[in-house]
Design an enzyme around this catalytic site. Structure first.
Site, PDB file in Angstrom:
ATOM      1  N   CYS A 169     -14.992  14.154  44.892  1.00  0.00           N
ATOM      2  CA  CYS A 169     -13.545  13.910  44.953  1.00  0.00           C
ATOM      3  C   CYS A 169     -13.174  13.224  46.280  1.00  0.00           C
ATOM      4  CB  CYS A 169     -12.844  15.261  44.800  1.00  0.00           C
ATOM      5  SG  CYS A 169     -11.114  15.314  45.276  1.00  0.00           S
ATOM      6  N   CYS A 200     -10.649  15.049  48.413  1.00  0.00           N
ATOM      7  CA  CYS A 200     -11.265  16.269  48.974  1.00  0.00           C
ATOM      8  C   CYS A 200     -12.086  15.925  50.205  1.00  0.00           C
ATOM      9  CB  CYS A 200     -12.179  16.935  47.944  1.00  0.00           C
ATOM     10  SG  CYS A 200     -11.355  17.478  46.438  1.00  0.00           S
TER      11      CYS A 200
END
Length: 107
Positions: A27, A30
């Site tokens: 991600c 992230c």
């Protein structure tokens, strides 16, 4: 930084103010939040009430789904075992710091 897993999740979130960063390695948001969360962990390392933790959603999908996580990153703020706040998506260090301090100072 405390890495959460199925063995320590309940123990680590049951007391005090705990920020849980639910993330995944694939991600991009992230990964962008990673240094911010690491910085928060460093900022609060000597605080006896506040903890900053991470949960890898890929490794512990069952925990993430039981928490109702539908987007990454998701930040859950626990106070004494109860989720009191949730933020999905990227945010700022200032926002997270304020969340933590407000939760610590609230009765």
């Amino acid at each position: 930084m405390i890495e959460l897993n199925k063995e320590n999740f309940d123990k680590e979130t049951k007391e005090g103010v705990v920020l849980v960063d639910i993330w995944a390695p694939w991600c991009p948001p992230c990964r962008a939040m990673g240094p911010i969360v690491e910085g928060l962990s460093e900022d609060f390392k000597d605080d006896d009430v506040i903890k900053v933790t991470k949960l890898n959603a890929d490794e512990y999908m069952n925990i993430a789904s039981s928490l109702g996580v539908t987007g990454l990153p998701t930040f859950l703020l626990y106070k004494n075992g109860e989720v009191i706040s949730k933020k999905v998506g990227m945010t700022t260090k200032d926002f997270l710091t304020e969340m933590l301090n407000n939760a610590k100072n609230a009765e």
